[in-house]
Design a protein around this motif. Sequence first.
Motif, PDB file in Angstrom:
ATOM      1  N   ALA A   1       0.813  -1.217   0.000  1.00  0.00           N
ATOM      2  CA  ALA A   1       0.000   0.000   0.000  1.00  0.00           C
ATOM      3  C   ALA A   1       0.849   1.271   0.000  1.00  0.00           C
ATOM      4  CB  ALA A   1      -0.947  -0.009   1.193  1.00  0.00           C
ATOM      5  N   VAL A   2       1.898   1.287   0.788  1.00  0.00           N
ATOM      6  CA  VAL A   2       2.753   2.478   0.855  1.00  0.00           C
ATOM      7  C   VAL A   2       3.495   2.673  -0.465  1.00  0.00           C
ATOM      8  CG1 VAL A   2       4.745   3.523   2.016  1.00  0.00           C
ATOM      9  CG2 VAL A   2       2.988   2.354   3.356  1.00  0.00           C
ATOM     10  N   GLY A   3       4.004   1.590  -1.037  1.00  0.00           N
ATOM     11  CA  GLY A   3       4.691   1.681  -2.318  1.00  0.00           C
ATOM     12  C   GLY A   3       3.770   2.166  -3.412  1.00  0.00           C
ATOM     13  N   LYS A   4       2.527   1.678  -3.398  1.00  0.00           N
ATOM     14  CA  LYS A   4       1.543   2.122  -4.386  1.00  0.00           C
ATOM     15  C   LYS A   4       1.283   3.616  -4.251  1.00  0.00           C
ATOM     16  CE  LYS A   4      -0.759  -2.308  -4.808  1.00  0.00           C
ATOM     17  NZ  LYS A   4      -2.012  -3.029  -4.776  1.00  0.00           N
ATOM     18  N   MET A   5       1.176   4.094  -3.012  1.00  0.00           N
ATOM     19  CA  MET A   5       0.928   5.506  -2.769  1.00  0.00           C
ATOM     20  C   MET A   5       2.083   6.363  -3.305  1.00  0.00           C
ATOM     21  SD  MET A   5       0.509   7.540   0.844  1.00  0.00           S
ATOM     22  CE  MET A   5       2.229   7.276   1.269  1.00  0.00           C
ATOM     23  N   TYR A   6       3.310   5.960  -3.007  1.00  0.00           N
ATOM     24  CA  TYR A   6       4.466   6.727  -3.471  1.00  0.00           C
ATOM     25  C   TYR A   6       4.604   6.684  -4.995  1.00  0.00           C
ATOM     26  CZ  TYR A   6       6.210   7.630   1.229  1.00  0.00           C
ATOM     27  OH  TYR A   6       6.346   8.075   2.522  1.00  0.00           O
ATOM     28  N   ALA A   7       4.364   5.517  -5.591  1.00  0.00           N
ATOM     29  CA  ALA A   7       4.457   5.405  -7.049  1.00  0.00           C
ATOM     30  C   ALA A   7       3.396   6.266  -7.723  1.00  0.00           C
ATOM     31  CB  ALA A   7       4.314   3.952  -7.480  1.00  0.00           C
ATOM     32  N   ALA A   8       2.179   6.241  -7.197  1.00  0.00           N
ATOM     33  CA  ALA A   8       1.100   7.059  -7.767  1.00  0.00           C
ATOM     34  C   ALA A   8       1.412   8.542  -7.613  1.00  0.00           C
ATOM     35  CB  ALA A   8      -0.229   6.721  -7.101  1.00  0.00           C
ATOM     36  N   ALA A   9       1.945   8.938  -6.462  1.00  0.00           N
ATOM     37  CA  ALA A   9       2.299  10.346  -6.244  1.00  0.00           C
ATOM     38  C   ALA A   9       3.427  10.781  -7.175  1.00  0.00           C
ATOM     39  CB  ALA A   9       2.709  10.567  -4.783  1.00  0.00           C
ATOM     40  N   ALA A  10       4.401   9.914  -7.379  1.00  0.00           N
ATOM     41  CA  ALA A  10       5.506  10.252  -8.287  1.00  0.00           C
ATOM     42  C   ALA A  10       4.994  10.427  -9.711  1.00  0.00           C
ATOM     43  CB  ALA A  10       6.574   9.160  -8.248  1.00  0.00           C
ATOM     44  N   LEU A  11       4.101   9.532 -10.149  1.00  0.00           N
ATOM     45  CA  LEU A  11       3.540   9.668 -11.489  1.00  0.00           C
ATOM     46  C   LEU A  11       2.711  10.939 -11.611  1.00  0.00           C
ATOM     47  CD1 LEU A  11       2.491   6.009 -12.307  1.00  0.00           C
ATOM     48  CD2 LEU A  11       4.397   7.292 -13.268  1.00  0.00           C
ATOM     49  N   ALA A  12       1.959  11.273 -10.583  1.00  0.00           N
ATOM     50  CA  ALA A  12       1.161  12.506 -10.611  1.00  0.00           C
ATOM     51  C   ALA A  12       2.060  13.733 -10.729  1.00  0.00           C
ATOM     52  CB  ALA A  12       0.290  12.594  -9.366  1.00  0.00           C
ATOM     53  N   ASN A  13       3.158  13.734  -9.983  1.00  0.00           N
ATOM     54  CA  ASN A  13       4.090  14.862 -10.047  1.00  0.00           C
ATOM     55  C   ASN A  13       4.737  14.973 -11.415  1.00  0.00           C
ATOM     56  OD1 ASN A  13       3.707  15.841  -7.441  1.00  0.00           O
ATOM     57  ND2 ASN A  13       5.237  14.477  -6.579  1.00  0.00           N
ATOM     58  N   LEU A  14       5.104  13.833 -11.990  1.00  0.00           N
ATOM     59  CA  LEU A  14       5.738  13.863 -13.309  1.00  0.00           C
ATOM     60  C   LEU A  14       4.748  14.224 -14.410  1.00  0.00           C
ATOM     61  CD1 LEU A  14       8.057  10.773 -13.009  1.00  0.00           C
ATOM     62  CD2 LEU A  14       8.772  13.140 -13.290  1.00  0.00           C
ATOM     63  N   ALA A  15       3.502  13.817 -14.246  1.00  0.00           N
ATOM     64  CA  ALA A  15       2.498  14.129 -15.264  1.00  0.00           C
ATOM     65  C   ALA A  15       2.219  15.622 -15.282  1.00  0.00           C
ATOM     66  CB  ALA A  15       1.218  13.343 -15.004  1.00  0.00           C
ATOM     67  N   GLY A  16       1.973  16.185 -14.114  1.00  0.00           N
ATOM     68  CA  GLY A  16       1.728  17.614 -13.974  1.00  0.00           C
ATOM     69  C   GLY A  16       1.086  18.230 -15.201  1.00  0.00           C
ATOM     70  N   ASN A  17       1.747  19.204 -15.768  1.00  0.00           N
ATOM     71  CA  ASN A  17       1.284  19.872 -16.983  1.00  0.00           C
ATOM     72  C   ASN A  17       2.145  19.475 -18.174  1.00  0.00           C
ATOM     73  OD1 ASN A  17      -0.824  21.306 -15.780  1.00  0.00           O
ATOM     74  ND2 ASN A  17       0.602  22.855 -15.023  1.00  0.00           N
ATOM     75  N   ASN A  18       2.726  18.270 -18.134  1.00  0.00           N
ATOM     76  CA  ASN A  18       3.639  17.828 -19.182  1.00  0.00           C
ATOM     77  C   ASN A  18       2.960  16.763 -20.040  1.00  0.00           C
ATOM     78  OD1 ASN A  18       5.720  16.358 -20.585  1.00  0.00           O
ATOM     79  ND2 ASN A  18       7.211  17.403 -19.265  1.00  0.00           N
ATOM     80  N   ALA A  19       2.536  17.157 -21.229  1.00  0.00           N
ATOM     81  CA  ALA A  19       1.807  16.245 -22.122  1.00  0.00           C
ATOM     82  C   ALA A  19       2.654  15.037 -22.512  1.00  0.00           C
ATOM     83  CB  ALA A  19       1.339  16.981 -23.365  1.00  0.00           C
ATOM     84  N   ASP A  20       3.946  15.236 -22.741  1.00  0.00           N
ATOM     85  CA  ASP A  20       4.813  14.121 -23.127  1.00  0.00           C
ATOM     86  C   ASP A  20       4.887  13.074 -22.018  1.00  0.00           C
ATOM     87  OD1 ASP A  20       5.381  15.226 -25.608  1.00  0.00           O
ATOM     88  OD2 ASP A  20       7.197  16.236 -24.894  1.00  0.00           O
ATOM     89  N   ASN A  21       4.989  13.538 -20.769  1.00  0.00           N
ATOM     90  CA  ASN A  21       5.034  12.604 -19.651  1.00  0.00           C
ATOM     91  C   ASN A  21       3.706  11.874 -19.493  1.00  0.00           C
ATOM     92  OD1 ASN A  21       7.646  13.293 -19.125  1.00  0.00           O
ATOM     93  ND2 ASN A  21       7.222  14.397 -17.237  1.00  0.00           N
ATOM     94  N   LYS A  22       2.596  12.573 -19.727  1.00  0.00           N
ATOM     95  CA  LYS A  22       1.281  11.931 -19.637  1.00  0.00           C
ATOM     96  C   LYS A  22       1.168  10.808 -20.656  1.00  0.00           C
ATOM     97  CE  LYS A  22      -1.064  15.961 -17.813  1.00  0.00           C
ATOM     98  NZ  LYS A  22      -2.022  17.031 -18.051  1.00  0.00           N
ATOM     99  N   VAL A  23       1.644  11.059 -21.871  1.00  0.00           N
ATOM    100  CA  VAL A  23       1.612  10.031 -22.910  1.00  0.00           C
ATOM    101  C   VAL A  23       2.512   8.863 -22.519  1.00  0.00           C
ATOM    102  CG1 VAL A  23       2.240   9.525 -25.313  1.00  0.00           C
ATOM    103  CG2 VAL A  23       0.991  11.615 -24.760  1.00  0.00           C
ATOM    104  N   ALA A  24       3.703   9.163 -22.005  1.00  0.00           N
ATOM    105  CA  ALA A  24       4.634   8.104 -21.604  1.00  0.00           C
ATOM    106  C   ALA A  24       4.049   7.260 -20.471  1.00  0.00           C
ATOM    107  CB  ALA A  24       5.977   8.705 -21.190  1.00  0.00           C
ATOM    108  N   ILE A  25       3.369   7.909 -19.540  1.00  0.00           N
ATOM    109  CA  ILE A  25       2.747   7.181 -18.424  1.00  0.00           C
ATOM    110  C   ILE A  25       1.669   6.237 -18.965  1.00  0.00           C
ATOM    111  CG2 ILE A  25       1.232   7.466 -16.415  1.00  0.00           C
ATOM    112  CD1 ILE A  25       2.876  10.072 -15.843  1.00  0.00           C
ATOM    113  N   ALA A  26       0.860   6.741 -19.873  1.00  0.00           N
ATOM    114  CA  ALA A  26      -0.198   5.911 -20.466  1.00  0.00           C
ATOM    115  C   ALA A  26       0.397   4.750 -21.258  1.00  0.00           C
ATOM    116  CB  ALA A  26      -1.092   6.756 -21.358  1.00  0.00           C
ATOM    117  N   ARG A  27       1.431   5.014 -22.048  1.00  0.00           N
ATOM    118  CA  ARG A  27       2.066   3.955 -22.851  1.00  0.00           C
ATOM    119  C   ARG A  27       2.750   2.911 -21.977  1.00  0.00           C
ATOM    120  NH1 ARG A  27       4.534   7.488 -27.855  1.00  0.00           N
ATOM    121  NH2 ARG A  27       2.542   7.727 -28.939  1.00  0.00           N
ATOM    122  N   ALA A  28       3.171   3.317 -20.796  1.00  0.00           N
ATOM    123  CA  ALA A  28       3.820   2.372 -19.881  1.00  0.00           C
ATOM    124  C   ALA A  28       2.801   1.461 -19.206  1.00  0.00           C
ATOM    125  CB  ALA A  28       4.617   3.134 -18.823  1.00  0.00           C
TER     126      ALA A  28
END
Length: 71
Positions: A22-49
């Motif tokens: 549960a803790v790892g999931k929380m940190y991983a989700a938070a890291a992805l949210a921070n990287l996605a932010g307002n960055n369209a390229d990162n959002k696409v990379a997250i989805a493709r991953a």
Amino acid sequence: MEAKGLAAFFLIAACFIAGGDAVGKMYAAAALANLAGNNADNKVAIARAGAIPPLVALLPGADDEFSEEDA
């Protein structure tokens, strides 16, 4: 971070969300949210991953089944 490094991170985070504790999931989700932010390229990379389905599964009530009548 270069594109290949980000892609690797996204894959690792997606795997952690899918199978970590549960803790790892929380940190991983938070890291992805921070990287996605307002960055369209990162959002696409997250989805493709493949991170979207595991992230949705983390939402409260994601395991609830809905019928046509519930919609």
